[in-house]
Design a protein around this motif. Sequence first.
Motif, PDB file in Angstrom:
ATOM      1  N   SER A   1      -1.598   2.455 -18.702  1.00 30.02           N
ATOM      2  CA  SER A   1      -2.517   1.666 -18.871  1.00 30.02           C
ATOM      3  C   SER A   1      -3.265   1.716 -20.182  1.00 30.02           C
ATOM      4  CB  SER A   1      -3.621   1.601 -17.665  1.00 30.02           C
ATOM      5  OG  SER A   1      -4.606   0.635 -17.883  1.00 30.02           O
ATOM      6  N   MET A   2      -3.046   0.860 -20.988  1.00 31.47           N
ATOM      7  CA  MET A   2      -3.816   0.597 -22.246  1.00 31.47           C
ATOM      8  C   MET A   2      -4.888  -0.322 -22.362  1.00 31.47           C
ATOM      9  SD  MET A   2      -0.743   1.404 -25.014  1.00 31.47           S
ATOM     10  CE  MET A   2       0.342   0.003 -24.581  1.00 31.47           C
ATOM     11  N   ARG A   3      -4.626  -1.522 -22.147  1.00 31.14           N
ATOM     12  CA  ARG A   3      -5.547  -2.617 -21.902  1.00 31.14           C
ATOM     13  C   ARG A   3      -5.648  -3.516 -20.763  1.00 31.14           C
ATOM     14  NH1 ARG A   3      -7.945  -6.119 -24.811  1.00 31.14           N
ATOM     15  NH2 ARG A   3      -6.477  -7.613 -25.000  1.00 31.14           N
ATOM     16  N   THR A   4      -4.637  -2.951 -19.896  1.00 25.37           N
ATOM     17  CA  THR A   4      -4.463  -3.450 -18.544  1.00 25.37           C
ATOM     18  C   THR A   4      -5.024  -2.641 -17.255  1.00 25.37           C
ATOM     19  OG1 THR A   4      -2.492  -2.135 -18.251  1.00 25.37           O
ATOM     20  CG2 THR A   4      -2.280  -4.531 -19.317  1.00 25.37           C
ATOM     21  N   ARG A   5      -5.174  -3.376 -16.332  1.00 29.16           N
ATOM     22  CA  ARG A   5      -5.607  -2.877 -15.026  1.00 29.16           C
ATOM     23  C   ARG A   5      -4.328  -2.803 -13.967  1.00 29.16           C
ATOM     24  NH1 ARG A   5     -10.486  -5.288 -12.038  1.00 29.16           N
ATOM     25  NH2 ARG A   5      -9.903  -3.737 -10.691  1.00 29.16           N
ATOM     26  N   ASN A   6      -3.953  -1.656 -13.624  1.00 25.96           N
ATOM     27  CA  ASN A   6      -2.558  -1.604 -12.826  1.00 25.96           C
ATOM     28  C   ASN A   6      -2.932  -1.794 -11.242  1.00 25.96           C
ATOM     29  OD1 ASN A   6       0.118  -0.424 -11.816  1.00 25.96           O
ATOM     30  ND2 ASN A   6       0.256   0.431 -13.949  1.00 25.96           N
ATOM     31  N   ALA A   7      -1.900  -2.680 -10.872  1.00 29.16           N
ATOM     32  CA  ALA A   7      -2.078  -2.819  -9.304  1.00 29.16           C
ATOM     33  C   ALA A   7      -1.787  -1.574  -8.484  1.00 29.16           C
ATOM     34  CB  ALA A   7      -0.942  -4.183  -8.859  1.00 29.16           C
ATOM     35  N   TYR A   8      -0.905  -0.616  -9.201  1.00 23.41           N
ATOM     36  CA  TYR A   8      -0.880   0.396  -8.296  1.00 23.41           C
ATOM     37  C   TYR A   8      -0.955   1.612  -9.131  1.00 23.41           C
ATOM     38  CZ  TYR A   8       2.035  -2.869  -5.901  1.00 23.41           C
ATOM     39  OH  TYR A   8       2.456  -3.938  -4.892  1.00 23.41           O
ATOM     40  N   PRO A   9      -2.263   1.993  -9.234  1.00 21.77           N
ATOM     41  CA  PRO A   9      -2.669   3.134 -10.322  1.00 21.77           C
ATOM     42  C   PRO A   9      -2.192   4.345  -9.918  1.00 21.77           C
ATOM     43  CG  PRO A   9      -4.507   2.006  -9.003  1.00 21.77           C
ATOM     44  CD  PRO A   9      -3.279   1.150  -8.532  1.00 21.77           C
ATOM     45  N   ASP A  10      -2.019   4.594  -8.564  1.00 20.51           N
ATOM     46  CA  ASP A  10      -1.655   5.983  -7.782  1.00 20.51           C
ATOM     47  C   ASP A  10      -0.101   6.039  -7.771  1.00 20.51           C
ATOM     48  OD1 ASP A  10      -1.416   4.268  -5.785  1.00 20.51           O
ATOM     49  OD2 ASP A  10      -2.210   5.337  -4.464  1.00 20.51           O
ATOM     50  N   LEU A  11       0.587   5.340  -8.303  1.00 17.12           N
ATOM     51  CA  LEU A  11       2.139   5.171  -8.327  1.00 17.12           C
ATOM     52  C   LEU A  11       2.489   6.721  -8.590  1.00 17.12           C
ATOM     53  CD1 LEU A  11       4.754   3.417  -7.918  1.00 17.12           C
ATOM     54  CD2 LEU A  11       4.648   3.106 -10.300  1.00 17.12           C
ATOM     55  N   ILE A  12       2.252   7.300  -9.643  1.00 23.59           N
ATOM     56  CA  ILE A  12       2.859   8.684 -10.118  1.00 23.59           C
ATOM     57  C   ILE A  12       2.389   9.693  -9.038  1.00 23.59           C
ATOM     58  CG2 ILE A  12       2.861  10.456 -11.877  1.00 23.59           C
ATOM     59  CD1 ILE A  12       4.086   7.757 -12.639  1.00 23.59           C
ATOM     60  N   ARG A  13       1.152   9.567  -8.591  1.00 27.88           N
ATOM     61  CA  ARG A  13       0.740  10.315  -7.645  1.00 27.88           C
ATOM     62  C   ARG A  13       1.501  10.304  -6.136  1.00 27.88           C
ATOM     63  NH1 ARG A  13      -2.208  10.461  -3.113  1.00 27.88           N
ATOM     64  NH2 ARG A  13      -2.968   8.307  -3.468  1.00 27.88           N
ATOM     65  N   LYS A  14       1.661   8.988  -5.826  1.00 27.91           N
ATOM     66  CA  LYS A  14       2.194   8.846  -4.603  1.00 27.91           C
ATOM     67  C   LYS A  14       3.761   9.304  -4.829  1.00 27.91           C
ATOM     68  CE  LYS A  14       1.230   6.492  -1.415  1.00 27.91           C
ATOM     69  NZ  LYS A  14       0.762   7.146  -0.052  1.00 27.91           N
ATOM     70  N   ALA A  15       4.472   9.243  -5.740  1.00 23.16           N
ATOM     71  CA  ALA A  15       5.893   9.522  -6.099  1.00 23.16           C
ATOM     72  C   ALA A  15       5.974  10.905  -6.184  1.00 23.16           C
ATOM     73  CB  ALA A  15       6.271   8.831  -7.300  1.00 23.16           C
ATOM     74  N   ASN A  16       4.963  11.746  -6.893  1.00 25.85           N
ATOM     75  CA  ASN A  16       5.075  13.299  -6.929  1.00 25.85           C
ATOM     76  C   ASN A  16       4.936  13.568  -5.589  1.00 25.85           C
ATOM     77  OD1 ASN A  16       2.977  15.726  -6.929  1.00 25.85           O
ATOM     78  ND2 ASN A  16       4.414  15.685  -8.368  1.00 25.85           N
ATOM     79  N   ALA A  17       4.405  13.024  -4.845  1.00 27.53           N
ATOM     80  CA  ALA A  17       4.004  13.777  -3.054  1.00 27.53           C
ATOM     81  C   ALA A  17       5.147  13.302  -2.161  1.00 27.53           C
ATOM     82  CB  ALA A  17       2.897  13.270  -2.833  1.00 27.53           C
ATOM     83  N   PHE A  18       6.166  12.476  -2.447  1.00 31.86           N
ATOM     84  CA  PHE A  18       7.163  12.190  -1.737  1.00 31.86           C
ATOM     85  C   PHE A  18       8.069  13.438  -1.665  1.00 31.86           C
ATOM     86  CE2 PHE A  18      11.654  10.787  -0.863  1.00 31.86           C
ATOM     87  CZ  PHE A  18      11.308   9.789   0.107  1.00 31.86           C
ATOM     88  N   GLN A  19       8.316  13.801  -0.262  1.00 35.84           N
ATOM     89  CA  GLN A  19       9.329  14.841   0.105  1.00 35.84           C
ATOM     90  C   GLN A  19      10.150  14.221   1.542  1.00 35.84           C
ATOM     91  OE1 GLN A  19       9.924  17.934  -0.885  1.00 35.84           O
ATOM     92  NE2 GLN A  19       8.563  17.564  -2.726  1.00 35.84           N
ATOM     93  N   LEU A  20      11.551  14.454   1.185  1.00 36.36           N
ATOM     94  CA  LEU A  20      12.442  14.021   2.311  1.00 36.36           C
ATOM     95  C   LEU A  20      13.634  15.214   2.504  1.00 36.36           C
ATOM     96  CD1 LEU A  20      13.252  11.996   4.509  1.00 36.36           C
ATOM     97  CD2 LEU A  20      14.635  11.043   2.936  1.00 36.36           C
ATOM     98  N   GLN A  21      13.631  15.968   3.484  1.00 36.23           N
ATOM     99  CA  GLN A  21      14.615  17.012   3.703  1.00 36.23           C
ATOM    100  C   GLN A  21      15.099  17.694   2.356  1.00 36.23           C
ATOM    101  OE1 GLN A  21      17.850  14.504   4.870  1.00 36.23           O
ATOM    102  NE2 GLN A  21      17.030  13.865   6.867  1.00 36.23           N
ATOM    103  N   GLY A  22      14.015  18.208   1.816  1.00 39.09           N
ATOM    104  CA  GLY A  22      13.965  19.065   0.577  1.00 39.09           C
ATOM    105  C   GLY A  22      14.034  18.369  -0.702  1.00 39.09           C
ATOM    106  N   ARG A  23      14.136  17.157  -0.676  1.00 39.46           N
ATOM    107  CA  ARG A  23      14.466  16.174  -2.002  1.00 39.46           C
ATOM    108  C   ARG A  23      12.948  15.680  -2.355  1.00 39.46           C
ATOM    109  NH1 ARG A  23      19.438  14.492   1.103  1.00 39.46           N
ATOM    110  NH2 ARG A  23      21.166  15.167  -0.137  1.00 39.46           N
ATOM    111  N   SER A  24      12.973  15.369  -3.585  1.00 42.33           N
ATOM    112  CA  SER A  24      11.765  14.937  -4.029  1.00 42.33           C
ATOM    113  C   SER A  24      12.097  13.887  -5.191  1.00 42.33           C
ATOM    114  CB  SER A  24      10.852  15.739  -4.727  1.00 42.33           C
ATOM    115  OG  SER A  24      11.494  16.508  -5.713  1.00 42.33           O
ATOM    116  N   ILE A  25      11.109  12.947  -5.263  1.00 49.75           N
ATOM    117  CA  ILE A  25      11.383  12.027  -6.459  1.00 49.75           C
ATOM    118  C   ILE A  25      10.959  12.825  -7.746  1.00 49.75           C
ATOM    119  CG2 ILE A  25      10.512  10.042  -7.567  1.00 49.75           C
ATOM    120  CD1 ILE A  25       9.898   8.792  -4.739  1.00 49.75           C
TER     121      ILE A  25
END
Length: 283
Positions: A204-228
Amino acid sequence: MITDSELILNADGSIYHLNLLPEDLAPTIVLVGDPDRVGEVSRYFDRIDVKKGKREFITHTGVLRNKRISVISSGIGTDNIDIVFNEIDALVNIDFETRTLKEQLISLDIIRIGTSGSIQGDIRMGTILASEYAIGLDALMQYYVKNYSEEEKVIQHAVMNHFGTLGCTPYVGSASKRLINRIARDLPKGITMTTPGFYGQGRSMRTRNAYPDLIRKANAFQLQGRSITNLEMETAGVYALANMFGHHALSINAILASRLHDAFLDNPKEVIDKAIRFVLERI
């Protein structure tokens, strides 16, 4: 018979966007995004036999250690991947004279060398990472009918539950196990997330992001020992279309940025060249 509006050929008989004749394409393809990167790959060839281009699609075909290889630039995004994959498949599996499918279909080896940003703290900038799976947040595969493996379905379901409303249905593609074993057997591996834009992926530079927590949510994803592990803009489309057509695909990512630490590498060209040489040594 495939109609003129579906299989579009140029006056010289070449396929419309790639500007290639069937004999111009090798059975092993290195796919890069940046047209300038084509020459950075082909400079390691023993010889170059074909140099063609149109728009952002540049192709060099040559020989390395007695193996014929094509390097093709796709430009940025899965919309361009859609063009490249449909046209390279047509070049090997459609008879341009009769406009019909060939009786014996050919399976290509396609290795993408791209740049990407890490979203995990243990994946440092400068890492060369292989995408074992890729999650597509773009709309490309909403327009195709594709059979998904059970593993892909499990990942898709977990992503949908984890992220909630994303405005689209995520799709999942997987790497060729044969290419992973041959090229990426000793590389770190992960799940790559493919987004439809560069700045839309949480920047985000001059925009408002519709999913501002995208990175945080992606970082927290876990499935059977795999992550994004990383974000970029092509791999999910590469994998999904390769699987749909019956080709073998692998995406190798040069990690140039850390999205967690808001950092970008000082020497990106060195890391990209390292990834190129690594792939060509094993191809």
